[in-house]
Design an enzyme around this catalytic site. Sequence first.
Site, PDB file in Angstrom:
ATOM      1  N   ARG A  29      -9.666  -4.735   4.960  1.00  0.00           N
ATOM      2  CA  ARG A  29      -9.017  -5.568   3.889  1.00  0.00           C
ATOM      3  C   ARG A  29      -8.638  -4.643   2.572  1.00  0.00           C
ATOM      4  NH1 ARG A  29      -8.398 -10.474   5.427  1.00  0.00           N
ATOM      5  NH2 ARG A  29     -10.014 -11.293   6.818  1.00  0.00           N
ATOM      6  N   ASP A  30      -7.412  -4.362   2.102  1.00  0.00           N
ATOM      7  CA  ASP A  30      -7.149  -3.655   1.039  1.00  0.00           C
ATOM      8  C   ASP A  30      -8.068  -4.236  -0.178  1.00  0.00           C
ATOM      9  OD1 ASP A  30      -4.620  -1.823   0.225  1.00  0.00           O
ATOM     10  OD2 ASP A  30      -5.667  -2.741  -1.641  1.00  0.00           O
ATOM     11  N   ILE A  31      -8.713  -3.270  -0.968  1.00  0.00           N
ATOM     12  CA  ILE A  31      -9.509  -3.521  -2.074  1.00  0.00           C
ATOM     13  C   ILE A  31      -8.810  -4.087  -3.381  1.00  0.00           C
ATOM     14  CG2 ILE A  31      -9.383  -1.468  -3.411  1.00  0.00           C
ATOM     15  CD1 ILE A  31     -12.424  -1.454  -3.455  1.00  0.00           C
ATOM     16  N   ASN A  87       3.739   4.053   3.046  1.00  0.00           N
ATOM     17  CA  ASN A  87       4.209   4.600   1.711  1.00  0.00           C
ATOM     18  C   ASN A  87       4.121   6.366   2.254  1.00  0.00           C
ATOM     19  OD1 ASN A  87       4.751   2.339   0.733  1.00  0.00           O
ATOM     20  ND2 ASN A  87       2.575   2.308  -0.020  1.00  0.00           N
ATOM     21  N   VAL A  96      -3.281   7.611  -0.913  1.00  0.00           N
ATOM     22  CA  VAL A  96      -4.496   7.615  -0.228  1.00  0.00           C
ATOM     23  C   VAL A  96      -3.918   8.554   0.802  1.00  0.00           C
ATOM     24  CG1 VAL A  96      -6.226   7.195   1.486  1.00  0.00           C
ATOM     25  CG2 VAL A  96      -5.937   5.925  -0.665  1.00  0.00           C
ATOM     26  N   HIS A 100      -1.558   5.441   6.748  1.00  0.00           N
ATOM     27  CA  HIS A 100      -2.037   3.955   6.960  1.00  0.00           C
ATOM     28  C   HIS A 100      -0.713   3.237   6.909  1.00  0.00           C
ATOM     29  CE1 HIS A 100      -2.244   4.975   2.622  1.00  0.00           C
ATOM     30  NE2 HIS A 100      -1.857   3.806   2.533  1.00  0.00           N
TER      31      HIS A 100
END
Length: 115
Positions: A29-31, A87, A96, A100
């Site tokens: 899960r994205d923070i 992205n 990052v 991903h």
Amino acid sequence: MGDTIFHRIMRREIPADIVYEDEDVIAFRDIAPQAPVHVLFVPKVDVATVNDLQPAQAAIVGRLALAAAAYAKREGFAERGYRLVVNCNGDGGQTVYQLHMHLLAGAPLGHFGTP
Ligand code: AMP
């Protein structure tokens, strides 16, 4: 091996809410979620950006998409729909530098635009 925050998650050096893992892909899960469901699908091989993908690595992107679709089906929102986003570099909003795929779901996301 690279040393981004995602590599540290893969090495279990920092915690993450891991929702899926196989020998090629990890998903967590994205923070800072941008939708009710926001999961990141990350390959276990080092690829910084889409620009760095080699032809021989084409299957990596397919594996990310297949893992995301399987997750959507498993969680029951595949039919309602979801968005997959990759992205690339500064203008693409990449922060990052390990490839991903974002999976965003759980609400109507509108047409295009940033989530
Ligand atoms: P991008 O901007 O496409 O590079 O996406 C990077 C994403 O990683 C962002 O949506 C961040 O919220 C997310 N992120 C950063 N650090 C962490 C972390 N420790 N655990 C989970 N997600 C993270």
